[in-house]
Design a protein around this motif. Structure first.
Motif, PDB file in Angstrom:
ATOM      1  N   GLU A  53     209.531  70.316  88.197  1.00  0.00           N
ATOM      2  CA  GLU A  53     210.308  69.032  88.723  1.00  0.00           C
ATOM      3  C   GLU A  53     209.247  67.833  88.558  1.00  0.00           C
ATOM      4  O   GLU A  53     207.868  67.840  88.509  1.00  0.00           O
ATOM      5  CB  GLU A  53     210.491  68.939  90.287  1.00  0.00           C
ATOM      6  CG  GLU A  53     211.484  69.776  90.803  1.00  0.00           C
ATOM      7  CD  GLU A  53     211.880  69.746  92.318  1.00  0.00           C
ATOM      8  OE1 GLU A  53     213.109  70.247  92.748  1.00  0.00           O
ATOM      9  OE2 GLU A  53     211.203  69.021  92.848  1.00  0.00           O
ATOM     10  N   ARG A  55     208.864  64.100  90.355  1.00  0.00           N
ATOM     11  CA  ARG A  55     209.360  63.395  91.519  1.00  0.00           C
ATOM     12  C   ARG A  55     208.854  61.957  91.323  1.00  0.00           C
ATOM     13  O   ARG A  55     207.642  61.776  91.006  1.00  0.00           O
ATOM     14  CB  ARG A  55     208.941  63.779  92.951  1.00  0.00           C
ATOM     15  CG  ARG A  55     209.530  65.260  93.089  1.00  0.00           C
ATOM     16  CD  ARG A  55     209.135  65.710  94.426  1.00  0.00           C
ATOM     17  NE  ARG A  55     209.625  67.082  94.539  1.00  0.00           N
ATOM     18  CZ  ARG A  55     209.287  67.897  95.503  1.00  0.00           C
ATOM     19  NH1 ARG A  55     208.581  67.376  96.495  1.00  0.00           N
ATOM     20  NH2 ARG A  55     209.756  69.069  95.640  1.00  0.00           N
ATOM     21  N   ASN A  65     214.508  62.870  92.093  1.00  0.00           N
ATOM     22  CA  ASN A  65     213.946  63.938  91.633  1.00  0.00           C
ATOM     23  C   ASN A  65     214.541  64.078  90.311  1.00  0.00           C
ATOM     24  O   ASN A  65     215.892  64.097  90.086  1.00  0.00           O
ATOM     25  CB  ASN A  65     214.734  64.990  92.807  1.00  0.00           C
ATOM     26  CG  ASN A  65     213.746  65.011  93.916  1.00  0.00           C
ATOM     27  OD1 ASN A  65     212.668  64.451  94.006  1.00  0.00           O
ATOM     28  ND2 ASN A  65     214.209  65.379  94.911  1.00  0.00           N
TER      29      ASN A  65
END
Length: 132
Positions: A53, A55, A65
């Motif tokens: 991920e 962010r 996100n």
């Protein structure tokens, strides 16, 4: 004699309390291993890379996100609306088919973890820039 022992005890406790009390001086800072600060159109953005991920924290405090997509080279993350691409600290954000470069990306400086276990007990943890 009892009075002297009580005074010694009080002084000893005061010394221990003073030694373990948090200091008011600014702690030493080190580069974050996973969070970067960049500039986009003159405003500061934070990018934190976690397991598969990315962010983003916008200047207005919005959290975005993005999820990793396999690519032959560099990195690519998207949530279907916003996309982040790049290699190293050269990052580009794509939103509404409009590409904008994130410039000046560098690791975010964070407080160094104290090495003394007693100091760690009294030192509050640093704030997490993008939450986890």
């Amino acid at each position: 004699m009892l009075r002297t022992a009580a005074c010694v005890s009080i002084v000893a406790m005061a010394v221990v309390a003073a030694a373990s009390a948090p200091t008011t001086e600014k702690p030493e800072e080190v580069p974050s291993p996973d969070t970067y600060e960049c500039t986009l159109e003159g405003e500061r953005w934070l990018v934190r890379f976690t397991d598969q991920e990315a962010r983003l924290l916008t200047p207005q405090g919005e959290r975005i996100n993005l999820y990793q997509i396999n690519t032959n080279s560099g990195v690519r993350f998207t949530n279907g609306i916003v996309e982040l691409r790049g290699r190293g600290t050269d990052l580009t954000m794509i939103r509404n088919n409009f590409e904008r470069a994130l410039v000046g990306c560098k690791p975010l400086m964070i407080p160094k973890e104290p090495s003394n276990p007693m100091q760690r007990m009294w030192t509050p943890p640093p704030p997490t820039p993008l939450g986890k």
